[in-house]
Design a protein around this motif. Structure first.
Motif, PDB file in Angstrom:
ATOM      1  N   SER A 239       0.819  -1.211   0.000  1.00 53.36           N
ATOM      2  CA  SER A 239       0.000   0.000   0.000  1.00 53.36           C
ATOM      3  C   SER A 239       0.853   1.262   0.000  1.00 53.36           C
ATOM      4  CB  SER A 239      -0.934  -0.001   1.217  1.00 53.36           C
ATOM      5  OG  SER A 239      -1.718   1.166   1.256  1.00 53.36           O
ATOM      6  N   SER A 242       2.972   1.560  -3.300  1.00 50.12           N
ATOM      7  CA  SER A 242       2.138   1.945  -4.446  1.00 50.12           C
ATOM      8  C   SER A 242       1.781   3.423  -4.383  1.00 50.12           C
ATOM      9  CB  SER A 242       0.859   1.097  -4.484  1.00 50.12           C
ATOM     10  OG  SER A 242       1.162  -0.265  -4.659  1.00 50.12           O
ATOM     11  N   ALA A 263      -2.609   6.096 -12.530  1.00 55.79           N
ATOM     12  CA  ALA A 263      -3.888   5.568 -12.049  1.00 55.79           C
ATOM     13  C   ALA A 263      -3.741   4.191 -11.408  1.00 55.79           C
ATOM     14  CB  ALA A 263      -4.882   5.504 -13.208  1.00 55.79           C
ATOM     15  N   VAL A 264      -2.935   3.324 -12.025  1.00 52.78           N
ATOM     16  CA  VAL A 264      -2.794   1.957 -11.500  1.00 52.78           C
ATOM     17  C   VAL A 264      -2.153   1.933 -10.110  1.00 52.78           C
ATOM     18  CG1 VAL A 264      -1.659  -0.267 -11.861  1.00 52.78           C
ATOM     19  CG2 VAL A 264      -2.816   0.863 -13.765  1.00 52.78           C
ATOM     20  N   LEU A 266      -2.217   4.206  -7.832  1.00 54.58           N
ATOM     21  CA  LEU A 266      -3.193   4.759  -6.890  1.00 54.58           C
ATOM     22  C   LEU A 266      -4.258   3.721  -6.545  1.00 54.58           C
ATOM     23  CD1 LEU A 266      -4.255   7.170  -5.302  1.00 54.58           C
ATOM     24  CD2 LEU A 266      -5.512   7.875  -7.354  1.00 54.58           C
ATOM     25  N   ALA A 267      -4.743   3.005  -7.558  1.00 59.59           N
ATOM     26  CA  ALA A 267      -5.746   1.962  -7.311  1.00 59.59           C
ATOM     27  C   ALA A 267      -5.162   0.828  -6.483  1.00 59.59           C
ATOM     28  CB  ALA A 267      -6.273   1.431  -8.649  1.00 59.59           C
ATOM     29  N   SER A 269      -2.746   1.013  -4.362  1.00 63.52           N
ATOM     30  CA  SER A 269      -2.559   1.475  -2.995  1.00 63.52           C
ATOM     31  C   SER A 269      -3.830   1.309  -2.183  1.00 63.52           C
ATOM     32  CB  SER A 269      -2.123   2.942  -2.999  1.00 63.52           C
ATOM     33  OG  SER A 269      -2.011   3.448  -1.686  1.00 63.52           O
ATOM     34  N   ALA A 270      -4.964   1.665  -2.784  1.00 63.32           N
ATOM     35  CA  ALA A 270      -6.253   1.517  -2.099  1.00 63.32           C
ATOM     36  C   ALA A 270      -6.578   0.045  -1.857  1.00 63.32           C
ATOM     37  CB  ALA A 270      -7.354   2.178  -2.924  1.00 63.32           C
ATOM     38  N   VAL A 271      -6.308  -0.803  -2.852  1.00 61.23           N
ATOM     39  CA  VAL A 271      -6.592  -2.235  -2.706  1.00 61.23           C
ATOM     40  C   VAL A 271      -5.742  -2.842  -1.595  1.00 61.23           C
ATOM     41  CG1 VAL A 271      -6.390  -4.482  -3.840  1.00 61.23           C
ATOM     42  CG2 VAL A 271      -7.350  -2.529  -5.089  1.00 61.23           C
TER      43      VAL A 271
END
Length: 611
Positions: A239, A242, A263-264, A266-267, A269-271
């Motif tokens: 996390s 990323s 974008a990838v 950031l996504a 990191s959230a996952v």
């Protein structure tokens, strides 16, 4: 009880048992051996702290040589990322490898990473080398805390840990000045290579002296390995890493948010963050993020304060020298010297906080009074210009180091004073986790802010057919500013001043928020608290604490004993020398102990209670 004794004997390897019987206990070793151990672990601790801030004044030289100034922040964040992520694992390694094995593994990782830094041929190799050094850096601090807890009674430990804190603060304070001095005279590589003989000294000292038997170290390796929080470590690393990649690509490289490389990450990191929280709250056998403490006011306030204070500290530590190099156009060594007052203030503040709490028995007023100092320092730095007087440029940073060192010390005591002793381990580890994340975010977020404003200001000030190449060269090499033609130099220095001012504003905001968050934390009379805890029945658990029990204090440094303000006297050492086996562990155990609610252990808590 006989049944329990038989069960313990069945799970204890006979060879390991004979091995430990031939060694003295940690409080039975001679004074000379004890001092030899302290010299070894504190030498390594000093080097670990030094490496956290060493690159602050090396960044311009390194980034200029590799022509990647906009990626230079990764040199700092990679080390801090590894340190904050892998720190919790070393307490378990103390049970698997023993104190000496775990400590020397950490020293070896850090030394190898430092050697690789000095030999790096490109920015990518240097970043990986810094990450390798950080894996060991966190372990050095953790194992040193565990060893200190082995060697000294709770009465003596406060003084000893205070001295250890002094050396750590000194290492962090001297990192910047030393890096700049060596870089200007011998080249930045020698700032890393010159440390290697001292790592050897630390390794030799622990090899000779760190040899004693410890209770609870006979647990089966497979049982200890089961309680390491692998899932939490990997998901937290994923996390944070990323998110740092997102910040780098979006702000350092200037890519659009719609770009796949922005974008990838950031996504992801959230996952990874969702996976981390899910794993910690539901599946981790010994979570590093203690779920129970998320519902308590004091631990949450202390954790958030630690994060914001560390974020402020590291943002200013990295960009204060940069201001002198790019705005005042000084050398790296001169820029590093401006950190010396902060180093002295940090060390002095730590000792001052301990002394005041010892004399008054309170921490609230001390925290509220001096907790405002870092905000004052940040505002002074925001207003600083190349035309500012000598006093402003040299001493504006003093309130930062002095105030934040007092805040960190008082927050440790506040946390420990407002938790029952059974929750001290998980609480201190909880606070330290947030502090490590603050260190990483301080460097990562300040770099993103700096690059964003620098790029914006340069594009608005420098125009012409070759503007793009000039801007690119300025962003990739901080040291080139002093060599530019006068007209472009003025625009470059003005752009850097605005960008660094934005970083200082972010730091001021962080420390102000931390101050507000700390307001609800109640005060405690430490003298009364110490007296009450001393008068409680001293029921000792049937099984002695293992390394992982001591791990509960981790890098938060066991400063709970500073509330007792004791000094290490001959009587204290005599107490330390009492063989642990001679303590009666059954005379005061109640016949029918009160039932306790079962809760999941944190990764910072005792292995003895979980196996």
């Amino acid at each position: 009880m006989p049944g329990n004794t038989t069960h313990a004997a069945e799970n204890t390897p006979l060879l390991a048992s004979h091995k430990h019987e031939s060694l003295p206990g940690p409080r039975e070793i001679s004074r000379a051996t004890r001092y030899g151990v302290l010299a070894g672990i504190w030498t390594a601790n000093f080097l670990q702290a030094l490496n956290m801030t060493l690159v602050a004044t090396l960044l311009p030289s390194i980034s200029s040589q590799f022509n990647q100034s906009n990626q230079a922040s990764w040199i700092g964040t990679s080390y801090l990322l590894a340190t904050s992520t892998f720190t919790p694992l070393y307490g378990r390694l103390c049970d698997i490898l023993g104190r000496r094995g775990a400590n020397q593994s950490a020293i070896l990782f850090t030394a190898l990473g430092t050697l690789a830094c000095g030999l790096s041929g490109n920015m990518e190799m240097l970043i990986v080398a810094r990450f390798l050094a950080g894996i060991g850096g966190g372990g050095i601090n953790t194992t040193a805390t565990i060893v200190t807890s082995d060697l000294f009674s709770i009465k003596s430990r406060g003084l000893v840990q205070g001295i250890a804190t002094f050396w750590s603060a000194l290492g962090m304070g001297l990192g910047g000045p030393m890096g700049g001095f060596i870089s200007d005279r011998f080249g930045w590589r020698w700032a890393f290579l010159i440390q290697l003989p001292f790592f050897v000294v630390a390794f030799v000292l622990t090899s000779i002296n760190l040899r004693y038997a410890t209770p609870g170290s006979h647990k089966r390796t497979i049982d200890v390995l089961k309680h390491i929080d692998y899932g939490g470590t990997l998901t937290l690393l994923g996390s944070v890493l990323s998110f740092l990649i997102f910040l780098s690509n979006r702000f350092n490289k200037g890519l659009e948010i719609s770009d796949v490389t922005v974008a990838v990450p950031l996504a992801l990191s959230a996952v990874f963050l969702i996976l981390f929280l899910t794993f910690e709250l539901r599946f981790a056998p010994a979570p590093m993020l203690a779920p129970a403490l998320l519902k308590q006011k004091v631990p949450v306030c202390v954790g958030l304060s630690n994060l914001l204070v560390a974020q402020c500290n590291f943002a200013i530590t990295y960009y204060f020298p940069m201001w002198f190099i790019t705005c005042a156009l000084t050398s790296a060594s001169t820029a590093g010297l401006h950190l010396v007052p902060n180093s002295v203030a940090t060390s002095t503040g730590s000792l001052f906080a301990g002394w005041v709490m010892h004399k008054t028995g309170h921490y609230k007023k001390l925290n509220l009074t001096f907790g405002a100092f870092p905000f004052l320092a940040a505002i002074l730095l925001v207003r600083m210009t190349p035309e500012s007087g000598v006093f402003t440029q040299w001493f504006s940073i003093i309130p930062l180091g002095f105030g934040n060192s007092i805040v960190l010390q008082t927050m440790i005591i506040a946390l420990l004073a407002n938790l029952p002793e059974s929750d001290v381990a998980v609480g201190t580890g909880f606070g330290q986790l947030f502090r490590g994340l603050g260190q990483v975010s301080g460097v990562g977020s300040s770099s993103a802010i700096f690059q964003y404003y620098l790029d914006r200001e340069l594009k608005s000030r420098i125009t012409g057919s070759d503007a793009d190449s000039i801007i690119d060269s300025i962003r990739h090499s901080a040291t080139i500013v002093a060599t530019l033609p006068p007209a472009i130099k003025d625009q470059a220095t003005a752009s850097h001043a605005i960008a660094i001012r934005a970083v200082f504003i972010m730091a001021a905001t962080s420390t102000l928020l931390a101050y507000i968050i700390r307001l609800p934390i109640p005060d405690c009379n430490l003298d009364d608290l110490s007296r009450k805890r001393a008068e409680q029945p001293r029921n000792v658990a049937a099984a002695a604490p293992s390394a992982a029990a001591v791990e509960g204090a981790l890098t938060s440094e066991h400063n709970q004993t500073e509330s007792e303000g004791s000094t290490l006297s001959d009587a204290d050492e005599a107490t330390d020398q009492v063989p642990q086996a001679s303590i009666d562990t059954h005379s005061q155990v109640p016949a029918r102990p009160a039932p306790r609610r079962t809760r999941r252990l944190s990764g910072y808590e005792s292995m003895g209670s979980s196996i």
